[in-house]
Design an enzyme around this catalytic site. Structure first.
Site, PDB file in Angstrom:
ATOM      1  N   GLU A  21     -13.508 -12.701  -6.183  1.00  0.00           N
ATOM      2  CA  GLU A  21     -12.182 -12.149  -6.509  1.00  0.00           C
ATOM      3  C   GLU A  21     -11.087 -12.820  -5.677  1.00  0.00           C
ATOM      4  O   GLU A  21      -9.909 -12.660  -5.968  1.00  0.00           O
ATOM      5  CB  GLU A  21     -12.132 -10.646  -6.208  1.00  0.00           C
ATOM      6  CG  GLU A  21     -13.142  -9.776  -6.927  1.00  0.00           C
ATOM      7  CD  GLU A  21     -14.454  -9.688  -6.168  1.00  0.00           C
ATOM      8  OE1 GLU A  21     -14.528 -10.157  -5.018  1.00  0.00           O
ATOM      9  OE2 GLU A  21     -15.432  -9.174  -6.752  1.00  0.00           O
ATOM     10  N   CYS A  76     -10.388  -2.882  14.421  1.00  0.00           N
ATOM     11  CA  CYS A  76     -10.691  -4.312  14.565  1.00  0.00           C
ATOM     12  C   CYS A  76     -10.799  -4.755  16.024  1.00  0.00           C
ATOM     13  O   CYS A  76     -11.470  -5.733  16.324  1.00  0.00           O
ATOM     14  CB  CYS A  76      -9.630  -5.152  13.869  1.00  0.00           C
ATOM     15  SG  CYS A  76      -9.551  -4.796  12.116  1.00  0.00           S
ATOM     16  N   GLU A  94       0.825  -1.205   0.000  1.00  0.00           N
ATOM     17  CA  GLU A  94       0.000   0.000   0.000  1.00  0.00           C
ATOM     18  C   GLU A  94       0.863   1.260   0.000  1.00  0.00           C
ATOM     19  O   GLU A  94       0.547   2.247  -0.658  1.00  0.00           O
ATOM     20  CB  GLU A  94      -0.932  -0.028   1.219  1.00  0.00           C
ATOM     21  CG  GLU A  94      -2.129   0.890   1.072  1.00  0.00           C
ATOM     22  CD  GLU A  94      -3.224   0.562   2.082  1.00  0.00           C
ATOM     23  OE1 GLU A  94      -3.712  -0.589   2.075  1.00  0.00           O
ATOM     24  OE2 GLU A  94      -3.592   1.438   2.862  1.00  0.00           O
ATOM     25  N   GLU A 110       1.947   1.879  -3.374  1.00  0.00           N
ATOM     26  CA  GLU A 110       0.827   2.403  -4.160  1.00  0.00           C
ATOM     27  C   GLU A 110       0.697   3.910  -3.931  1.00  0.00           C
ATOM     28  O   GLU A 110       0.517   4.692  -4.862  1.00  0.00           O
ATOM     29  CB  GLU A 110      -0.455   1.687  -3.711  1.00  0.00           C
ATOM     30  CG  GLU A 110      -1.596   1.738  -4.723  1.00  0.00           C
ATOM     31  CD  GLU A 110      -2.836   1.016  -4.187  1.00  0.00           C
ATOM     32  OE1 GLU A 110      -2.743   0.315  -3.152  1.00  0.00           O
ATOM     33  OE2 GLU A 110      -3.892   1.185  -4.811  1.00  0.00           O
ATOM     34  N   GLU A 164     -15.955 -11.679   3.055  1.00  0.00           N
ATOM     35  CA  GLU A 164     -14.839 -11.354   2.175  1.00  0.00           C
ATOM     36  C   GLU A 164     -14.214 -12.614   1.568  1.00  0.00           C
ATOM     37  O   GLU A 164     -13.932 -12.674   0.373  1.00  0.00           O
ATOM     38  CB  GLU A 164     -13.771 -10.574   2.952  1.00  0.00           C
ATOM     39  CG  GLU A 164     -12.577 -10.157   2.093  1.00  0.00           C
ATOM     40  CD  GLU A 164     -11.467  -9.529   2.934  1.00  0.00           C
ATOM     41  OE1 GLU A 164     -11.228 -10.002   4.054  1.00  0.00           O
ATOM     42  OE2 GLU A 164     -10.847  -8.567   2.449  1.00  0.00           O
ATOM     43  N   CYS A 191      -8.448  -2.467   3.801  1.00  0.00           N
ATOM     44  CA  CYS A 191      -8.252  -3.715   4.524  1.00  0.00           C
ATOM     45  C   CYS A 191      -9.449  -4.115   5.369  1.00  0.00           C
ATOM     46  O   CYS A 191      -9.483  -5.187   5.940  1.00  0.00           O
ATOM     47  CB  CYS A 191      -7.001  -3.649   5.379  1.00  0.00           C
ATOM     48  SG  CYS A 191      -6.981  -2.195   6.411  1.00  0.00           S
ATOM     49  N   LYS A 198     -15.315 -10.538   7.404  1.00  0.00           N
ATOM     50  CA  LYS A 198     -14.307 -11.337   6.715  1.00  0.00           C
ATOM     51  C   LYS A 198     -14.854 -12.700   6.309  1.00  0.00           C
ATOM     52  O   LYS A 198     -14.320 -13.359   5.422  1.00  0.00           O
ATOM     53  CB  LYS A 198     -13.057 -11.454   7.592  1.00  0.00           C
ATOM     54  CG  LYS A 198     -12.321 -10.103   7.651  1.00  0.00           C
ATOM     55  CD  LYS A 198     -10.861 -10.223   7.956  1.00  0.00           C
ATOM     56  CE  LYS A 198     -10.082  -9.058   7.379  1.00  0.00           C
ATOM     57  NZ  LYS A 198      -9.962  -7.892   8.259  1.00  0.00           N
ATOM     58  N   SER A 254      -7.542   1.619  -2.187  1.00  0.00           N
ATOM     59  CA  SER A 254      -6.314   0.887  -2.480  1.00  0.00           C
ATOM     60  C   SER A 254      -6.688  -0.467  -3.068  1.00  0.00           C
ATOM     61  O   SER A 254      -7.666  -1.087  -2.651  1.00  0.00           O
ATOM     62  CB  SER A 254      -5.529   0.700  -1.184  1.00  0.00           C
ATOM     63  OG  SER A 254      -4.638  -0.374  -1.337  1.00  0.00           O
TER      64      SER A 254
END
Ligand code: FMN
Ligand code: SF4
Ligand code: SF4
Ligand code: SF4
Ligand code: SF4
Ligand code: SF4
Ligand code: SF4
Ligand code: SF4
Ligand code: SF4
Ligand code: FES
Ligand code: FES
Ligand code: FES
Ligand code: FES
Lengths: 608, 174, 583
Positions: C367, C504, C280, C283, C362, C300, C359, C320
């Protein structure tokens, strides 16, 4: 923009033009065209009337629609005012009748007495209803002609605190149910500091069987606009909302029109009557939720939310609509305001009893001959309302109880028929004034069934926010359903009482807090009737189906067979010209056979 | 769901209504009233449209739609029969009228007949208590109704519907 | 603030004038039961459990919303109060699917506790139960309407804190239900699966989708090589499941427990968090070099990503492209690790232990199959791991600490603070500073992005470059920030968003914090936060790019950050999702 002088001039002109006062030169005919009049066919009468007038080429006859005049049972109603003569009231008028009336009354000068009805106003005193049934509610001029907007002109020359003092001195109490002192409420809201305040009118009229507010709005909408403007001036609000039930389209239409007219004359908007006072109104429609009559729920509804009440404090006078100080009054409460200002607080407080001042409008309904709208001074005896005004019970049946206060109220049994109608007495009797529904019940009414009916209503209308009301009323209803279904058990009454106590004490808003009242008051006065269901296993009034039996009385029956053909479940056997019998196992107690039998040979009664 | 062109026009109208009301406080319920007027009911794509246009969570729109009994999610019959079950009407025997209608139409309160002709509803007080018991069919009011009159009233509308069908306009209330 | 004196149960107390009676009572250590009240989030007076008697008032009053007044006399334990509360509770229970022994909240349920404390011994008014179905269509959450007591804490949280607003009270009266529109599943509406509503719920009406069985099955399958990774936030919260107190760092015990559960290898998501930071940061550097587009926004947090996909699709290009650490780890395990360990990736089963419900969603995104397989097979929450440990009969508090397995056991303090709001921004700054200046910057603790405030803005000077950055703590705050950006009122280079308040550590899968109710703690994850910063301080390496394993990874596998291979395995793409369902 009108000034006080221009309003006065308009008043003079209209009085003459509309043949409104006793010095009238021409004839005035009004047709009651409120919702119930129209339901009974007033539109057709009105049209026929106009055609006839044109056909005959009559001059100087004013024909106008008007609001409720109280004789709802006799709709459609036509009043004819001929100069120099007493008014004649025609009832249950049809297109045919009106033709005859025009021909005879207007031309021959002979009232058709067969169709006429003389209304006895001895026991009544119209204040809130003063204009209804007289003026054309769609004409601001006619309202002004009978003194409309004079109170506002007067108020704007007073200081706001003087206006409030006058209302306080009158002793007027809220007519929406609670009976809170109106002047005090105005004062609290006036005292709150804020950049914006609101005046709201509660026209949600949720009590089923009550239609006072509808009648006022349909018959005299400007009175509410005037009163709300006065309130706006008194508490320094510039904006108001009228929250009306969507079920009242005609009231909405007339209000919209009235607001338009008032705006045009500069009686709403900026710098009213040329003074430094601006005020405007908006109508908001309810959407079918009884709880939205509760003040905080009503505000939530205007805010575009689910109509769920919120805890008080903070009270609306401090934090109401959009969190701003808000004054909420009922339609009828407002309808008293102009007369109070015009005639003075002293005049108003001379009417009524020590703690309940003025008059109260009631919607008389149920098992009573003259169903309709009445306005009586506070303190009038219940018996006078039922027998003198209401004409007693149909078919010579016995009076059993009167229900006031709707789903929040209770039943007053025959023993208390001499009680005066006023706030405190009704509460002592376990009922309440409520908004003014007064439903009469006769010996054929089962009080347990009535309690069940009201509970069903509250269960359906509970907003669901708090458990005592959401679950508690449901549990009460389940118990009542058990009892009326012949499944009652000893102990059920005590459970009902315990639930009632908790729901009353614990509920968040007035709906829950008062929901047990119909049950409590019927248990209080008709405990034996409950016990008959639970212990003796019968319904004394012969209402609850589970206890009923339909039988054919042998010697009355003409053996025509109609009942057998009518019965949807084929519970009746017998050939034509033979004895007919009802099979009790099959019978669903629908009652159709009974209504069909030409000789009334079928009997329904509670089983022994 | 495919949206036909007449639906598109309705959405254009709804867009206008919302544009007009969006600024006012508490616009949601007035918008929903008008949307229901326009579409006859408030199905999911209409509520979704309102939510996005007014920028309120759709959950709120739906919460409001299901709270108020005036809003309906499903299409109603050509004729909506509303029997008043207010106190005045109830005391005068309105329950028997509801029962009779339910039996005759083979539906429960709140339901619509299979042919889409009738919806049966119980309402609370339309304010004509003086003429109890009352029922309304669409905008027509019937007062002091008795159980015996029910057959006749229902048949009147059935015939009207048949006649309409013969005349080729299958739905009177589209 | 003015002070007010009042008497509660005969005892005098002085409190500030803006207090409620409940707060005043708590000051006197008088416990008034509550159910619907959630400090600063839900004060609606709905449940009526906190009723008290007020002298002079007509009915009982809900103390949670009752403002104090001078001279008030309150009774919290009169006979009327006691019987009323008990009957109300009985009513709630009469309408509740009482199956405590089968219930995920058994022994930590507010309703159950209340029933115990108030001593309800029978349901005097049994009756109809509401018909409310169980929604388990979504990969992340389960809603069991039969347990819902309509306290509306979830609704308040979802609307006011998260500004998502996909659940609401519907219908009315006895029919009232909390649900998404048209009775749809959470899966069909714009729910972001943050799971914050679970924390709000006093009962078991909201839960994560329980996937323990999949893991037990994998562990029992001799053909499978079962790997587990654990997120930074898990280690400072798992102890709470075993009564070890708030914010205790139990990394070693956790690893020992996982080993006892027979996972083949135990890896640390911190390693892939370092990888995320390096990717990141590069990036961001690329954008700095190209002059934009700005802001670059972190990605994230999968609930955050889903939020943007539903609500701000026009901003998707600002996210990102880096995958979240757990997904980077999954991709690595089924490629690089499979290669070096010489295991058929088809036989590798990856389990993530996460503080997070999103998650679970996710890992099922299409993907997330860069390795040719689903990169992460199952995500378990901290709570589910706690349950597995109890189930296996492991004496967690007394375990001897153990270490993660190699090669993915090594990580930095930068990765550790990934678990708190502001942590990602700080970690990125640490790496960017070194990259931009080409040196090792000494001052790398960025106090300005730490703490639990809603939005933290700052400008950081690194070499020639001034970085404007913002950190949004929770979705509600992120929405405020996005609105300003969309309207062009604010400009930033870099924005960190964590979907869950606190980051988190406050994730939807974390142990349910009793303190929040009992002590009215609104900063409830603060101890977890402190523990992570402490762990950061104690780390050998504090900057992600200094992690030797990361260096080795680039040397041996990816060549360099943002390489083609890195892009294949470690980066992803996003898609627009509908805001409201149309059918
Ligand atoms: C459940 C419930 C329903 C109510 N419905 C009405 C109503 O339909 N009309 C009304 O004026 N007041 C209604 N009220 C009373 C109002 O809350 C409020 O007290 C009243 O409108 C205040 O006006 P007033 O002071 O002029 O009476 C209702 C109250 C409750 C608790
Ligand atoms: S008492 Fe009934 S109507 Fe009032 S808030 Fe509670 S549930 Fe709603
Ligand atoms: S009451 Fe109804 S079911 Fe019973 S016999 Fe008569 S028609 Fe048949
Ligand atoms: S309708 Fe009446 S008269 Fe005829 S068979 Fe039946 S009971 Fe006898
Ligand atoms: S939610 Fe609580 S009370 Fe309900 S079943 Fe589960 S543990 Fe028992
Ligand atoms: S607490 Fe009571 S009901 Fe529950 S498992 Fe133990 S014995 Fe059974
Ligand atoms: S998971 Fe998050 S977005 Fe979904 S309902 Fe719960 S709080 Fe709302
Ligand atoms: S789901 Fe939980 S938090 Fe939401 S209303 Fe129901 S019980 Fe309360
Ligand atoms: S903040 Fe953390 S726990 Fe919450 S959704 Fe994002 S990744 Fe999951
Ligand atoms: S006379 Fe018609 S409403 Fe009363
Ligand atoms: S009760 Fe039926 S119209 Fe009022
Ligand atoms: S009403 Fe106070 S905690 Fe629910
Ligand atoms: S998932 Fe890695 S720190 Fe949140």
């Amino acid at each position: 923009m009108a000034t006080a002088q221009q309003i006065a001039k308009l008043r003079e002109q209209t009085l003459q033009r509309a043949n409104l006062d006793d010095s009238r030169q021409g004839i005035r005919i009004v047709v009651t065209m409120a919702t119930c009049g129209i339901a009974a066919g007033a539109q057709k009468v009105y049209e026929t009337l106009r055609k006839e007038i044109t056909r005959y080429g009559l001059n100087n006859v004013i024909v106008a629609p008007t609001g409720c005049n109280g004789l709802c049972h006799y709709e459609p109603i036509v009043d004819i005012y001929v100069p120099g003569k007493e008014k004649v009231t025609y009832v249950q008028v049809t297109a045919e009748k009106i033709k005859k009336i025009i021909a005879l009354h207007l031309f021959a000068g002979k009232p058709v007495l067969d169709y006429a009805y003389e209304k006895d106003m001895t026991y009544q005193m119209p204040i809130a209803l003063s204009n209804s049934g007289i003026i054309n509610p769609e004409s601001i001029e006619e309202y002004i002609a009978l003194g409309g907007y004079r109170a506002e002109i007067k108020a704007l020359d007073m200081k706001p605190e003087e206006v409030i003092a006058e209302i306080k001195a009158s002793g007027l109490r809220g007519r929406g149910g609670g009976g809170f002192l109106t002047g005090l409420k105005w004062e609290y809201t006036a005292r709150a500091e804020a950049d914006q305040k609101y005046v709201l009118c509660n026209a949600d009229e949720g009590d089923p069987g009550a239609f006072m507010d509808r009648s006022i709005l349909e018959g005299d909408p400007h009175k509410i606009i005037e009163a709300m403007s006065i309130a706006g001036y008194a508490i320094e609000a510039t904006c108001g909302f009228i929250y009306v039930r969507a079920e009242y389209p005609l009231a909405v239409k007339r209000l919209e029109l009235a607001i338009e007219q008032a705006r045009k004359l500069g009686l709403l908007g900026k710098n009213i009557l040329g003074k430094n006072f601006s005020f405007d109104l908006e109508i908001r429609l309810g959407a079918g939720a009884f709880v939205c009559g509760e003040e905080t729920a009503l505000m939530a509804s205007i805010e575009g939310k689910r109509g769920e009440p919120r805890p008080r404090p903070p009270f609306p006078a401090l934090k109401g609509l959009f969190n701003k100080p808000t004054l909420l009054n009922n339609v009828e409460t407002f309808a008293n305001v102009p007369m109070i200002l015009n005639n003075g607080a002293e005049w108003y407080s001379s009417i009524g009893t020590a703690k309940s001042k003025g008059t109260k409008v009631f919607a008389l309904g149920g098992k009573i001959n003259n169903t309709g709208l009445i306005e009586i001074p506070m303190g009038t005896r219940l018996g006078d309302v039922i027998y003198k005004i209401g004409g007693g019970i149909p078919k010579g049946k016995k009076f059993k109880a009167a229900q006031t206060g709707g789903p929040s109220g209770g039943c007053i049994p025959a023993d208390y028929i001499d009680s005066p109608i006023e706030y405190e007495t009704l509460i002592e009797l376990g009922s309440m004034m409520g908004s003014g529904g007064l439903i009469v019940m006769d010996e054929e009414t089962c009080m347990v069934d009535v309690a069940r009916f009201f509970l069903e209503f509250t269960v359906e209308e509970s907003c669901g926010k708090c458990p005592p009301c959401r679950i508690g009323t449901k549990r009460m209803l389940e118990l009542l359903a058990k009892i009326t279904n012949n499944e009652g058990q000893v102990g059920d009454l005590e459970k009902l009482e315990q639930l009632a106590k908790t729901i009353t004490a614990a509920s968040l808003c007035g709906l829950g807090q008062t929901a047990p009242n119909p049950v409590l008051s019927t248990i209080r006065y008709f405990r034996s009737e409950y016990e008959a269901h639970i212990i003796e296993r019968k319904c004394p009034a012969g209402v609850c189906k589970a206890f009923l039996e339909f039988t054919i009385i042998d010697d009355k029956c003409r053996k025509c067979g109609l009942c057998a053909r009518t019965c949807p479940v084929r519970a009746i056997t017998g050939k034509i010209k033979e004895q007919h019998v009802i099979d009790r196992e099959k019978c669903t107690k629908c009652g159709l056979c009974m209504s069909k039998c030409p000789v009334k040979a079928i009997q329904k009664k509670s089983r022994e | 769901m495919s949206i036909c062109s007449c639906q598109n026009k309705k959405f254009d109208k709804l867009r206008e209504i919302i544009a007009e009301k969006k600024g006012t406080a508490g616009a949601l319920i007035p918008v929903m009233h008008e949307a229901q007027e326009l579409f006859g009911h408030l199905p999911i794509h209409v509520q979704s449209f309102i939510a996005e246009a007014l920028e309120v969570p759709m959950a709120d729109v739906y919460g409001v739609a299901t709270f108020y009994s005036a809003f309906t999610l499903e299409a109603k019959g050509t004729y909506s029969i509303h029997v008043c079950l207010g106190t005045a009407c109830y005391v005068k025997g309105a329950q028997a009228i509801v029962d009779k209608l339910a039996e005759l139409l083979h539906i429960k309160v709140g339901e619509t007949t299979e042919d889409g002709l009738f919806t049966l509803e119980a309402t609370r007080c339309i304010g004509a208590c003086g003429l109890a018991p009352v029922l309304t069919v669409n905008n027509e009011v019937y007062s002091q109704v008795s159980v015996e009159q029910i057959d006749g009233i229902v048949h009147k509308y059935m015939e009207m519907a048949w006649k309409d069908e013969e005349d080729g306009n299958s739905s009177t209330n589209s | 603030m003015n002070k007010v004196n009042l008497t509660i149960d005969g005892r005098q107390v002085t409190v500030s004038a803006d207090s409620t009676v409940l707060e005043a009572a708590r000051k006197l250590k008088i416990k008034i039961p509550t159910l619907c009240y959630l400090k600063d989030i839900n004060a609606i007076g709905a449940c009526r459990m906190c009723l008290v008697e007020v002298k002079g008032a007509r009915s009982l009053q809900a103390s949670c919303v009752l403002p104090v007044e001078e001279g008030m006399e309150i009774k919290t334990n009169s006979p009327l109060v006691r019987t009323t509360r008990r009957t109300v509770l009985e009513l709630i229970l009469s309408n509740h699917n009482r199956e405590c022994t089968l219930c995920v909240r058994n022994s930590h349920c507010e309703l159950q506790t209340l029933a115990m404390e108030i001593g309800v011994r029978e349901i005097s008014f049994p009756g109809e139960l509401p018909e409310r179905p169980v929604d388990q269509q979504s990969p992340a959450l389960l809603r069991d309407g039969s347990k819902c007591i309509l306290c509306r804490r979830c609704v308040a949280l979802c609307h006011q804190v998260q500004s998502v607003g996909v659940i609401q009270a519907t219908e009315r009266g006895f029919q009232t239900t909390i649900e998404p529109v048209f009775g749809k599943s959470l899966n069909e509406v714009a729910c972001i699966f943050c799971g914050q509503c679970i924390h709000a719920c006093p009962v078991a009406a909201l839960q994560e989708k329980d996937e323990r069985d999949k893991v037990w099955k994998a562990l029992a399958d001799p053909d499978l090589h079962v790997l587990v990774q654990t997120a930074p936030a898990v280690r400072v919260a798992l102890g709470e499941e075993f009564g070890l107190g708030e914010g205790r760092n139990v990394t070693g015990k956790m690893v020992a427990a996982l080993r006892q559960l027979a996972f083949d290898r135990i890896f640390d998501t911190n390693l892939s968090a370092d990888l995320t930071i390096v990717e990141e940061s590069h990036e961001l550097m690329e954008r700095v070099n190209q002059g934009g587009p700005f802001p670059l926004i972190t990605s994230c947090s999968p609930a955050w990503v889903k939020y943007v996909e539903h609500h701000y699709p026009q901003l998707l290009s600002h996210l990102s492209t880096c995958k979240s650490p757990q997904q980077m780890m999954g991709a690595l395990l089924k490629t690089y690790y499979a290669q070096i360990a010489n295991i058929d990736p088809a036989k590798i089963f990856v389990v993530s232990i996460m503080p997070c419900t999103a998650k679970k969603f996710e890992c099922q995104r299409p993907e997330m199959r860069a390795s040719g397989f689903q990169d992460v097979d199952v995500v378990l929450t901290t709570r589910e791991l706690g349950q597995m440990i109890r189930q296996a009969g492991i004496d967690f508090p007394n375990l001897t600490e153990e270490d993660f397995d190699e090669p993915f056991g090594e990580s930095t303090g930068a990765a550790m603070i990934f678990g708190v709001t502001g942590g990602v921004a700080e970690s990125a700054l640490r790496t960017v500073a070194d990259l931009l200046t080409g040196s090792t910057v000494e001052k790398f603790e960025y106090e300005e992005v730490r703490g639990l405030e809603g939005i933290k803005e700052s400008t950081v000077q690194i070499g020639e470059q001034r970085f404007r950055l913002a950190v949004a703590n929770g979705i509600g705050q992120a929405k405020k920030l996005l609105e300003q950006i969309v309207k062009g009122e604010k400009q930033y280079h870099f924005i960190e968003v964590m979907a869950c308040p606190g980051g988190c550590i406050g994730g939807g899968g974390q142990p349910i914090c009793k303190e929040r109710i009992e002590k009215e703690k609104t900063d409830f994850p603060i101890e977890r936060l402190k523990a992570l910063y402490k762990a950061d301080k104690g780390s050998t390496w504090r900057k992600s790019h200094e992690n030797p394993t990361i260096k080795e990874l680039y040397n041996k596998f990816f060549e360099k950050p943002n390489s083609k291979k890195a892009h294949e395995l470690l980066h992803t793409a996003y898609m627009k999702r509908p805001l409201t369902p149309k059918e």
